[in-house]
Design a protein around this motif. Structure first.
Motif, short mmCIF file in Angstrom:
data_model
loop_
_atom_site.label_atom_id
_atom_site.label_comp_id
_atom_site.label_asym_id
_atom_site.label_seq_id
_atom_site.Cartn_x
_atom_site.Cartn_y
_atom_site.Cartn_z
N ASN A 352 0.87 -1.18 0.00
CA ASN A 352 0.00 0.00 0.00
C ASN A 352 0.91 1.22 0.00
O ASN A 352 0.99 1.96 0.98
CB ASN A 352 -0.89 -0.05 1.24
CG ASN A 352 -1.90 1.07 1.34
OD1 ASN A 352 -2.34 1.43 2.42
ND2 ASN A 352 -2.30 1.65 0.22
N TRP A 358 -2.99 -0.02 -4.13
CA TRP A 358 -2.64 -1.34 -3.62
C TRP A 358 -1.93 -2.15 -4.70
O TRP A 358 -2.24 -2.03 -5.88
CB TRP A 358 -3.90 -2.09 -3.17
CG TRP A 358 -4.45 -1.53 -1.90
CD1 TRP A 358 -5.38 -0.53 -1.78
CD2 TRP A 358 -4.08 -1.89 -0.57
NE1 TRP A 358 -5.61 -0.24 -0.45
CE2 TRP A 358 -4.83 -1.08 0.31
CE3 TRP A 358 -3.20 -2.84 -0.04
CZ2 TRP A 358 -4.72 -1.18 1.69
CZ3 TRP A 358 -3.10 -2.95 1.34
CH2 TRP A 358 -3.85 -2.12 2.19
N ALA A 381 -8.90 -5.10 0.41
CA ALA A 381 -8.10 -3.91 0.71
C ALA A 381 -8.64 -2.69 -0.03
O ALA A 381 -8.77 -1.60 0.56
CB ALA A 381 -6.64 -4.17 0.34
N VAL A 394 0.77 -6.68 5.09
CA VAL A 394 1.15 -5.58 4.21
C VAL A 394 2.59 -5.20 4.53
O VAL A 394 2.98 -5.10 5.69
CB VAL A 394 0.22 -4.38 4.42
CG1 VAL A 394 0.65 -3.19 3.56
CG2 VAL A 394 -1.23 -4.76 4.12
#
Length: 427
Positions: A352, A358, A381, A394
């Motif tokens: 991210n 993303w 997400a 992440v």
């Protein structure tokens, strides 16, 4: 004398699902724009549409024109590093989360194929990780013990010979959850399902610029623009200049494959009789399997130019003959290649990098299962699920400091790994 093989992709036949791929033109707006029409992007667009969103997917070429239509088709669970290496690198909790995700990837992919009735020649005959030296076998045997709960079974030399038809291997282990597909049929099946669910797919629609705005993102195209609240960048090894920060974080290498004509019945019974795919525990790996129509497929490192030709075919054919002398004299039908993205830590990254952007990248040759599996995660997400609640951690992935010298660096790494493999060091 064998017939010459042509430089063509085996999977590009006339039996593919028909999917409308209109050019994107004019001004559009959407909740989520997905850039990339391979497994990652198509699975993400499908998951978004099934969740009630109206995503737009943009692909620079034809759908599945990159790695998703050029790979060997093996659907393999798990990650490349051994579990203990992941624990040492990321800690026990994060490693457990990564392993659970990756080991569910094959199950998820085959369940999705079944749910959507995708005709992609799916088989589930397992996958064998093979050792060619005693040292590598000891490492694989330890890994099989660590993966017992996931169904891994250690194999000795006799068991390997019975399962593969080759005496080249000193041992290995089998993952029974694995299998294979015709990759382009799978990708286009995902595309057709995404369209039915309400996604808009646009091929031959290059995104030339990706720019943040107060309300999200603007994507500039050759013949229009798209305003999106959120963007999913699903371009992996084909990111190039669109988002340089991601492109500089990975090494792009060429993977090449070649295929014989369909084998006669006696060879089909002698070569890979279990129909399980095989990958060798080497840094410069060689992998092979049989297609449902009985072709022997073999793959390995491709040429730096990215274009597979007669030299590539000769090298892959020689590798096949070393492992399966029974194949001498069998005609070879085609040879092809595509890009693979590698990360320095050998694991994929869910990223991210900016608000509303993303990414998932760095599948390292296991993209059939992993890229499809990342689709619902990226969709969640993009729709606003908290990063801590996602089923894969992440992480940031920094630029390689020597990326500008990646050509010579890759060459040096290949020579180094070739030496390691010759010494029998485990991958």
């Amino acid at each position: 004398m064998t017939a010459p093989a042509s430089a063509r992709i085996l999977w590009n036949d006339d039996t593919q699902p028909r999917v409308a791929q209109p050019l994107a033109a004019g001004a559009h707006a959407c909740d989520v724009a997905v850039i990339g029409g391979g497994f990652t992007g198509l699975s993400t667009a499908l998951s978004l549409a099934e969740a009630g969103a109206r995503p737009m997917l943009l692909e620079a070429g034809p759908l599945a024109g990159g790695a998703s239509g050029r790979n060997g088709g093996q659907v393999v669970p798990g990650l490349k590093p051994a579990p203990d290496a992941l624990v040492a690198r990321f800690g026990a909790l994060t490693a457990e989360r990564m392993l659970a995700f990756a080991h569910s990837a094959a199950d998820y992919t085959f369940d999705l194929i079944h749910r959507l009735s995708i005709g992609c020649d799916a088989t589930r005959n397992g996958w064998i990780q093979a050792a060619v030296t005693p040292r590598a076998y000891r490492a694989l045997h330890a890994r099989a013990r660590a993966l017992q709960q996931s169904g891994a079974v250690a194999l000795d030399a006799d068991e390997m010979a019975a399962l593969t038809g080759s005496t080249h291997y000193v041992g290995g282990y089998m993952e029974s959850a694995a299998g294979a597909v015709q990759p382009r049929k799978l990708a286009l099946g995902l595309a057709a399902a995404a369209v039915r669910a309400g996604a808009r797919l646009h091929a031959h629609s290059s995104v030339r610029e990706l720019r943040r705005t107060p309300d999200g993102w603007t994507l500039r195209l050759d013949q229009g623009s798209i305003a999106a609240r959120t963007v999913v960048l699903a371009t992996d090894a084909y990111t190039d200049a669109l988002y340089p920060a991601q492109a500089r974080s990975m090494l792009h290498v060429t993977s090449a494959q070649a295929a014989t004509v369909p084998l006669p019945d006696d060879l089909r019974r002698a070569v890979l009789p279990r129909m399980a795919g095989v990958s060798e525990a080497r840094k410069l790996t060689v992998y092979c399997r049989l297609s449902p129509d009985g072709r022997f497929l073999i793959g390995g490192r491709g040429p730096r130019s990215g274009l597979a030709g007669s030299d590539t075919l000769a090298r892959l054919r020689q590798a096949a003959h070393v492992r399966f002398p029974q194949l001498r004299g069998v005609p070879w039908d085609c040879v092809w290649s595509g890009r693979v993205a590698l990360t320095l830590d050998d694991v994929p990254h869910l990223g991210n990098p900016e608000p509303g952007l993303w990414t998932a990248c760095g599948f390292g040759g296991r993209g059939v299962a992993l890229a499809v599996r990342f689709g619902p995660t990226l969709a969640e997400a993009a729709l606003g699920r908290a990063p801590a609640a996602l089923d894969y951690p992440v992480s940031s992935i920094g630029a390689l400091p020597w990326h500008a010298l990646r050509g010579p660096a890759v060459d040096a790494a290949i020579h180094w790994h070739r030496l390691r493999d010759a010494l029998g060091l485990p991958a």
